[in-house]
Scaffold this motif. Structure first.
Motif, short mmCIF file in Angstrom:
data_model
loop_
_atom_site.label_atom_id
_atom_site.label_comp_id
_atom_site.label_asym_id
_atom_site.label_seq_id
_atom_site.Cartn_x
_atom_site.Cartn_y
_atom_site.Cartn_z
N PHE A 1 -76.51 -27.24 -13.64
CA PHE A 1 -77.29 -26.41 -14.58
C PHE A 1 -76.96 -26.67 -16.05
O PHE A 1 -77.38 -25.93 -16.92
CB PHE A 1 -77.05 -24.93 -14.27
N GLY A 2 -76.18 -27.74 -16.32
CA GLY A 2 -75.74 -28.00 -17.69
C GLY A 2 -76.85 -28.26 -18.68
O GLY A 2 -76.66 -28.09 -19.89
N THR A 3 -78.01 -28.65 -18.20
CA THR A 3 -79.15 -28.85 -19.11
C THR A 3 -79.53 -27.55 -19.81
O THR A 3 -80.00 -27.56 -20.96
CB THR A 3 -80.37 -29.38 -18.32
N PHE A 4 -79.29 -26.44 -19.13
CA PHE A 4 -79.69 -25.14 -19.67
C PHE A 4 -78.50 -24.34 -20.22
O PHE A 4 -78.62 -23.67 -21.24
CB PHE A 4 -80.38 -24.33 -18.56
N LYS A 5 -77.36 -24.41 -19.55
CA LYS A 5 -76.19 -23.65 -19.98
C LYS A 5 -74.93 -24.32 -19.46
O LYS A 5 -74.85 -24.68 -18.29
CB LYS A 5 -76.27 -22.21 -19.44
N LYS A 6 -73.95 -24.50 -20.36
CA LYS A 6 -72.68 -25.12 -19.97
C LYS A 6 -71.54 -24.13 -20.16
O LYS A 6 -71.61 -23.24 -21.03
CB LYS A 6 -72.41 -26.37 -20.82
N PHE A 7 -70.49 -24.31 -19.38
CA PHE A 7 -69.33 -23.44 -19.46
C PHE A 7 -68.07 -24.29 -19.70
O PHE A 7 -67.85 -25.28 -19.00
CB PHE A 7 -69.16 -22.64 -18.16
N LYS A 8 -67.27 -23.87 -20.67
CA LYS A 8 -66.02 -24.56 -20.95
C LYS A 8 -64.97 -24.16 -19.91
O LYS A 8 -64.81 -22.98 -19.61
CB LYS A 8 -65.50 -24.21 -22.35
N ALA A 9 -64.26 -25.15 -19.39
CA ALA A 9 -63.20 -24.86 -18.41
C ALA A 9 -62.11 -24.02 -19.08
O ALA A 9 -61.68 -24.30 -20.19
CB ALA A 9 -62.61 -26.17 -17.89
N ASP A 10 -61.71 -22.97 -18.39
CA ASP A 10 -60.76 -22.00 -18.93
C ASP A 10 -59.38 -22.24 -18.31
O ASP A 10 -59.19 -22.08 -17.11
CB ASP A 10 -61.24 -20.58 -18.60
N TYR A 11 -58.42 -22.63 -19.15
CA TYR A 11 -57.05 -22.85 -18.69
C TYR A 11 -56.08 -21.82 -19.30
O TYR A 11 -54.89 -22.08 -19.43
CB TYR A 11 -56.58 -24.26 -19.09
N SER A 12 -56.60 -20.67 -19.67
CA SER A 12 -55.78 -19.69 -20.40
C SER A 12 -54.68 -19.08 -19.54
O SER A 12 -53.63 -18.71 -20.06
CB SER A 12 -56.67 -18.59 -20.98
N VAL A 13 -54.92 -18.93 -18.24
CA VAL A 13 -53.91 -18.30 -17.36
C VAL A 13 -53.75 -19.19 -16.13
O VAL A 13 -54.49 -19.06 -15.16
CB VAL A 13 -54.33 -16.87 -16.95
N ILE A 14 -52.78 -20.09 -16.19
CA ILE A 14 -52.55 -21.04 -15.09
C ILE A 14 -51.17 -20.77 -14.47
O ILE A 14 -50.15 -20.95 -15.13
CB ILE A 14 -52.60 -22.49 -15.58
N PRO A 15 -51.13 -20.34 -13.22
CA PRO A 15 -49.83 -20.13 -12.55
C PRO A 15 -49.41 -21.38 -11.77
O PRO A 15 -50.24 -22.19 -11.37
CB PRO A 15 -50.14 -18.99 -11.58
N TRP A 16 -48.09 -21.53 -11.58
CA TRP A 16 -47.60 -22.56 -10.67
C TRP A 16 -46.22 -22.18 -10.16
O TRP A 16 -45.56 -21.31 -10.72
CB TRP A 16 -47.58 -23.95 -11.31
N ALA A 17 -45.82 -22.83 -9.07
CA ALA A 17 -44.55 -22.50 -8.45
C ALA A 17 -43.90 -23.76 -7.90
O ALA A 17 -44.58 -24.69 -7.47
CB ALA A 17 -44.73 -21.47 -7.34
N THR A 18 -42.57 -23.77 -7.93
CA THR A 18 -41.78 -24.81 -7.28
C THR A 18 -41.03 -24.14 -6.14
O THR A 18 -40.28 -23.19 -6.35
CB THR A 18 -40.79 -25.45 -8.27
N PHE A 19 -41.23 -24.66 -4.91
CA PHE A 19 -40.77 -23.93 -3.72
C PHE A 19 -39.40 -24.38 -3.24
O PHE A 19 -39.20 -24.69 -2.07
CB PHE A 19 -41.83 -24.05 -2.62
N ILE A 20 -38.46 -24.43 -4.20
CA ILE A 20 -37.07 -24.58 -3.82
C ILE A 20 -36.54 -23.19 -3.49
O ILE A 20 -37.27 -22.20 -3.54
CB ILE A 20 -36.24 -25.23 -4.96
N ALA A 21 -35.26 -23.10 -3.13
CA ALA A 21 -34.67 -21.79 -2.87
C ALA A 21 -33.53 -21.58 -3.88
O ALA A 21 -32.58 -22.36 -3.88
CB ALA A 21 -34.13 -21.72 -1.45
N PRO A 22 -33.65 -20.57 -4.74
CA PRO A 22 -34.76 -19.62 -4.84
C PRO A 22 -35.98 -20.26 -5.53
O PRO A 22 -35.84 -21.19 -6.32
CB PRO A 22 -34.17 -18.51 -5.70
N GLU A 23 -37.16 -19.73 -5.20
CA GLU A 23 -38.40 -20.24 -5.77
C GLU A 23 -38.44 -20.02 -7.28
O GLU A 23 -37.85 -19.06 -7.80
CB GLU A 23 -39.61 -19.55 -5.14
N VAL A 24 -39.16 -20.90 -7.95
CA VAL A 24 -39.39 -20.77 -9.40
C VAL A 24 -40.90 -20.70 -9.61
O VAL A 24 -41.63 -21.61 -9.22
CB VAL A 24 -38.81 -21.97 -10.17
N ALA A 25 -41.36 -19.61 -10.21
CA ALA A 25 -42.80 -19.43 -10.45
C ALA A 25 -43.03 -19.04 -11.89
O ALA A 25 -42.23 -18.31 -12.48
CB ALA A 25 -43.36 -18.37 -9.51
N ARG A 26 -44.13 -19.53 -12.43
CA ARG A 26 -44.38 -19.22 -13.86
C ARG A 26 -45.87 -19.14 -14.13
O ARG A 26 -46.67 -19.85 -13.51
CB ARG A 26 -43.76 -20.31 -14.74
#
Length: 717
Positions: A570-595
């Motif tokens: 639908f980009g011919t009519f309306k486009k949306f910018k990708a939103d990266y404002s709130v991106i979570p991630w985690a590393t699954f070691i023990a103990p886990e690290v998430a941010r």
């Protein structure tokens, strides 16, 4: 705010206050100008330079201080000087005054505003740097927007002063001419409203929209230029609305969304449905971590009051379980499921032969060619193998080839200290391998705060991993005995470390070769170059997932898929910018690290002011009951406010605990809202509430509480 800035602000406020206190606005009223018009005209006839200079200085002062009266002075300019001279004087005076107001706003307010709202202004500044002149020109042409507001607000951005002045000079000219010309008929004007008729306002609005229309025209012209070489190949009719190349997270979600909106979509996959995450990454690695965790818990059964326990296992059985887990999840990403959802799934090698055509080699000499309105490149990424001497001679595993192991390596060398390297190093150590992990940087998990890296290193070492930081891999060798050795450099000296199996975990690179990108001239770097809409230089060819970046995370790939699907269809009519404002991630070691959001080192790098609130898990009832007290919740907030800038959680189930903060940040909820939410007792999730409580305790209204204490004392009699 510095002392000098405060003094300037006080001086400016004093001048504005004096203007109102001494009723100087009386001299800038329409009635006063009409009464004294003949006097001003006579004075101008005798002393033209004096009148021009005085008027010019007064106009600059009024606009620089953002005082009311500029419109009336513009009328006065026409009444006293006539159209040509009035336009000349007012045009330069208004532009200079506006620029002075802009500079004052920039000097006095911008630093403090940037420190408080750095994240949001960061995106605005990017837009201003790219299209600031267009936006400013539009606002200057539309007289519905108060010019003094534009001056002050633009001062808070990073638009260049020269650009601001030039655009203001040109943009305000049309309005200046209208008002100056009206001033030549001052005697007939009863109010400012009579000057701007609805028709004239509409004309200005159309002028204001013109730069944006011109921008769109430029985009169309650029697109035509990009497509020029291929224009003769564009079909009149298309076989598909969209062709998606790659059936990983990004490709699966993109094709699913396209099918939901009734587009005819073909999904092409070369190897396995589900991509890296299902077959080589997220799923098998978490299954491995679960088995390794169970072995570790049995090994440390004494922590739970169990006098003796022993874990007997065959490594091949562990790997068989991992394969079973993958097979159990496979139906979620299968050809059958997506065919049932309305997606045309084709197994084969896809190549883009022109902007609207994809050629698919299905093997055995069978090929098909599809024309399509849009194409989404979702080819993912693969492990990066460093070009080190001797590497091929000793052999190596990656996160892709690891899962074929049937025997537990006695001595495993892990090259890389990122999330993948840390997860796999700890898991194999728990299963019984003698693991050496080598990282060239000064610490592992370099993107996290120093204290997080230190805790991760401590945890890996507690499980038997020998973590060697500041060790640079130089080459691999084979001893005459056949023993494999890595030669590393540390502190200027060479060191030899023997091993049996090598696991390369130094990062991943986008899959860019063999899809026709080079032939089409689609720019690539580490990833496919895309704009904020995920479009390549061909607007109908988009990219999503690991191949597009900037994050190589499954959930980000799925997030990007929505933008790729909607903008592609639908980009011919309306486009949306990708939103990266709130991106979570985690590393699954023990103990886990998430941010999610900022950590301390990122906030300092970006010069964003913050407060830190910590809550240690050794104070949490459920963590104590589970013997899982290692870790903490760390929240970064705007100074003096409960607005969350970022959260780091280290501890058991940190990845799950993070979800509450992701929701809060996405929807603008602060710590007070989390504190006011009931959390089940006893659960690990209470850590989030207690962290909010720590923030609240640090921001108690001490003065008010002192008065409340006196009140309570009085109530006791």
């Amino acid at each position: 705010m510095s002392r000098k800035q405060i003094l300037i602000l006080i001086a400016l406020l004093a001048l504005v206050a004096a203007f109102f206190a001494f009723d100087l606005g009386h001299y800038l009223s329409l009635s006063y100008i009409k009464q004294r018009q003949s006097d001003f005209a006579a004075l101008y006839a005798h002393r033209p330079l004096f009148v021009i200079g005085t008027f010019f200085a007064a106009y600059v002062a009024v606009t620089a201080l953002s005082l009311p009266g500029a419109a009336v002075m513009t009328l006065a300019g026409g009444a006293i000087f006539g159209v040509l001279m009035g336009t000349l004087v007012v045009s330069f005076a208004s532009s200079i005054g506006a620029t002075l107001a802009f500079l004052v706003s920039r000097y006095v307010l911008r630093d403090s505003i940037q420190s408080k709202f750095g994240n949001k202004l960061g995106e605005i500044n990017k837009g201003i740097e790219k299209d600031g002149a267009f936006y400013l020109f539009t606002m200057r042409l539309v007289p519905l927007i108060p010019f003094f507001v534009i001056n002050l607000v633009m001062g808070l951005t990073r638009i260049k002063t020269g650009v601001f002045y030039t655009v203001s000079q040109i943009g305000m000219l049309a309005g200046t001419v209208v008002f100056v010309n009206a001033g030549t008929q001052l005697a007939r004007i009863d109010s400012l409203r009579g000057i701007l008729s609805p028709g004239l306002i509409a004309s200005f609005v159309l002028l204001g929209v013109f730069p944006l229309i011109a921008k769109k025209i430029v985009e169309v012209v650029r697109a035509r230029k990009v497509y020029a070489k291929w224009a003769h190949l564009k079909p009149r009719k298309f076989d598909r609305n969209m062709v998606v190349i790659g059936a990983g997270a990004a490709g699966l979600v993109t094709s699913y969304i396209a099918a939901v909106v009734k587009a005819k979509v073909t999904l092409v996959e070369t190897h396995k449905m589900g991509g890296d995450c299902l077959n080589y990454g997220c799923v098998p690695s978490k299954a491995l971590i679960k088995s390794a965790t169970l072995v570790s818990q049995i090994k440390h059964a004494g922590r739970y009051g169990i006098a003796q326990a022993e874990a007997k296992f065959n490594f091949a059985d562990v790997m068989d379980r991992i394969a079973r887990v993958v097979r159990d999840i496979e139906p979620h990403d299968s050809v059958e499921r997506y065919t049932g959802l309305g997606v045309d799934v084709v197994k084969g090698y896809a190549k883009i032969v022109n902007p609207w055509t994809v050629e698919i080699d299905e093997g055995n000499g069978k090929k098909q060619t599809l024309t399509t309105r849009s194409i989404v490149i979702a080819t993912g990424a693969m492990p990066f193998v460093p070009p080190l001497p001797g590497l091929d001679a000793v052999g190596y595993l990656t996160s892709d080839t690891l899962w074929g192991l049937r025997d537990l390596p006695a001595r495993l060398l892990v090259l890389g200290g990122g999330p993948i390297g840390c997860e796999l190093a700890q898991s194999f150590a728990r299963l019984g391998s003698q693991v050496v992990q080598i990282e060239m940087a000064e610490r592992i998990m370099l993107r996290e705060d120093v204290e997080v890296s230190a805790l991760a290193k401590k945890s890996l070492e507690a499980d038997g991993v020998q973590v060697l930081v500041k060790h640079k891999a130089l080459r691999f060798e084979k001893e005459p005995s056949g023993e494999k050795v890595i030669v590393v450099e540390t502190a200027g000296l060479e060191k030899r470390i023997p091993f049996d199996q090598l696991l390369c975990a130094v990062g991943r690179v986008a899959r860019l070769k063999g899809f026709g990108l080079e032939e089409l001239g689609i720019p690539v770097g580490r990833t496919v170059n895309t704009n904020e809409y995920l479009e390549t230089n061909f607007p109908n060819i988009l990219a999503a997932g690991d191949v597009a970046g900037p994050y190589q995370l499954t959930h980000v790939a799925a997030h990007q898929a929505w933008y790729a699907a909607v903008n592609g269809l639908f980009g011919t009519f309306k486009k949306f910018k990708a939103d990266y404002s709130v991106i979570p991630w985690a590393t699954f070691i023990a103990p886990e690290v998430a941010r999610v959001g900022l950590n301390e080192q990122e906030a300092k790098e970006k010069n964003i002011a913050f407060e830190v609130t910590r809550y240690k898990l050794d104070d949490l009832d459920r963590a104590i009951a589970d013997s899982a007290t290692e870790g903490f919740v760390k929240v970064l907030t705007v100074p003096g406010k409960d607005k969350i800038l970022g959260v780091t959680i280290v501890g058991e189930h940190a990845g799950d605990l993070l979800a509450e903060y992701v929701l809060a940040m996405k929807h603008g909820l602060g710590l007070n809202k989390i504190l006011g939410t009931i959390h089940t007792y006893p659960t690990m999730s209470e850590a989030n509430k207690y962290a909010a409580g720590e923030w609240k305790r640090a921001h108690q209204p001490t003065q008010m509480l002192a008065w409340v204490e006196k009140f309570q004392t009085w109530r006791r009699g």
